[in-house]
Design a protein around this motif. Structure first.
Motif, short mmCIF file in Angstrom:
data_model
loop_
_atom_site.label_atom_id
_atom_site.label_comp_id
_atom_site.label_asym_id
_atom_site.label_seq_id
_atom_site.Cartn_x
_atom_site.Cartn_y
_atom_site.Cartn_z
N GLN A 23 33.22 53.22 49.05
CA GLN A 23 32.72 54.14 48.13
C GLN A 23 32.76 53.77 46.57
N PHE A 24 33.96 53.04 46.28
CA PHE A 24 34.10 52.91 44.83
C PHE A 24 34.10 51.27 44.70
N GLY A 25 33.80 50.37 45.69
CA GLY A 25 33.91 49.23 45.44
C GLY A 25 32.65 48.66 44.30
N GLU A 26 31.70 49.23 44.47
CA GLU A 26 30.64 48.93 43.67
C GLU A 26 31.06 48.95 42.14
N TYR A 27 31.93 49.82 41.90
CA TYR A 27 32.16 50.10 40.29
C TYR A 27 33.04 48.68 39.84
N ALA A 28 33.74 48.14 40.79
CA ALA A 28 34.60 47.01 40.56
C ALA A 28 33.43 45.59 40.02
N ASP A 29 32.45 45.43 40.74
CA ASP A 29 31.37 44.77 40.27
C ASP A 29 30.73 45.02 38.96
N LEU A 30 30.58 46.36 38.73
CA LEU A 30 30.07 46.88 37.61
C LEU A 30 31.09 46.42 36.23
N GLU A 31 32.33 46.74 36.76
CA GLU A 31 33.30 46.07 35.56
C GLU A 31 33.23 44.85 35.11
N GLU A 32 33.00 43.97 36.03
CA GLU A 32 32.77 42.50 35.81
C GLU A 32 31.43 42.46 34.66
N VAL A 33 30.56 42.99 35.23
CA VAL A 33 29.25 42.98 34.26
C VAL A 33 29.49 43.39 32.82
N PHE A 34 30.09 44.38 32.80
CA PHE A 34 30.36 44.89 31.31
C PHE A 34 31.25 43.98 30.57
N GLU A 35 32.38 43.39 31.43
CA GLU A 35 33.23 42.32 30.73
C GLU A 35 32.35 41.08 30.29
#
Length: 144
Positions: free
Chosen positions: A121-133
């Motif tokens: 469910q929330f794995g996609e947020y980990a990818d987003l975090e990298e993008v924001f970094e």
């Protein structure tokens, strides 16, 4: 009436102020806990569905609350009123939430299944975090 702090409350969704909308979501989650004591796995599925279905309203209610505090002429009073409403809802669901949590804690296999569901469910947020970094790093470089 001058100085009436309820006048500067501009609520949206159904005419309810943000703290009531947030409290409603908390109480709905409490009902999911209560209704699924016998089958916590179903309960977690229901919670994930609820989160999906209501994500935008939850986020908007929180954002509306922040905006109201920002625009309020009596910030402390407004924050206190919001906090009271939200904490009342949290207290109301504490019992069912604890019982539900204890059921999940006793079942290692269920915990593993839930963890996998949460990761999906929330794995996609980990990818987003990298993008924001990456954005933050590149943005920072442009000032050096």
């Amino acid at each position: 009436s001058c100085g009436d702090s309820t006048e500067d409350v501009k609520s949206t969704a159904g005419g309810k102020p943000p703290e009531e909308r947030i409290a409603d979501h908390i109480e709905n989650v409490g009902e999911i806990f209560s209704d699924n004591m016998d089958d916590p796995e179903d309960g977690v599925d229901e919670l994930l569905d609820y989160y999906d279905d209501n994500f935008s309203d939850i986020v908007m209610a929180v954002a509306d609350g922040i905006v109201e505090i920002h625009e309020s002429s009596e910030k402390k009073t407004r924050v206190r009123k919001m906090a009271d409403e939200i904490l009342k809802a949290v207290k109301n669901i504490q019992g069912p939430a604890m019982k539900f949590g204890q059921k999940v804690d006793r079942d290692r296999d269920l915990q593993d299944r839930l963890e996998r569901k949460m990761m999906r469910q929330f794995g996609e947020y980990a990818d987003l975090e990298e993008v924001f970094e990456d954005i933050e790093r590149d943005f920072g470089r442009s000032f050096r």
